[in-house]
Write a protein that holds these residues in place. Sequence first.
Motif: not given
Length: 230
Positions: A36, A40, A56
């Motif tokens: 993640a 991100e 994600f």
Amino acid sequence: MVVLITGVGREGQVGESVARAFAAHGARLALVDRTAAQAERQAAALRAEGHEAHGFGCDLADVEQVDAMIAQVHAIVGDVDALVCAAGGFAPTGPLDETAVEDIERQLGINLKTAVLATRAALPMLRRTRGSIVYFGSAAVLPGATGGGMLAYAMAKSGVLALMRAVAEDERAHGVRANAVAPTSIRTAANVAAMGDRADYVSREEVAASVLWLCSDAARAVTGQVLRLG
């Protein structure tokens, strides 16, 4: 337009350029990578420039993680209009008798299984939006190529093209299109580090432009096709 792109975590790779191309055309983005934090980071960079992007984390070779990720994507951005399966990787493995079974499994896992599971999980959304899928094949497995020295990679990318053609045919009745790009070596940070700066590369931007076109209204009649790049 909502676009789900896999394999966008590392800077200087093709997934990053694909994401930027869609963002520049106003797409809302769901960016997926193994962790993640990686996904991100790319999403945050795009948000800082005024785009909508969400990151994600997901092991795309794990069916339960993929199903959970798709549910998350749907909850946050709704149904997706396009799926771009850019996750994958290359490693030379030599001839069959010199190739470890583990290396074959790894290439099939990161290149083919990731595309299979992402497609399988995203299909209900894509059917609702009559959307499109773009896969990443390779010029190394097109007619006339031999795949010498890269047996496991060639097997995996051949499988990706077979997947694309089957999905294109099976989903035609649902209005879902499936196509693939098949580049030669792409100018990515990893490829330049491995092969030097003077090799004959396709630019990341050229690849991204082709993916963008395949997902556009201009290509609404195009399905089951492979675009060789380079």
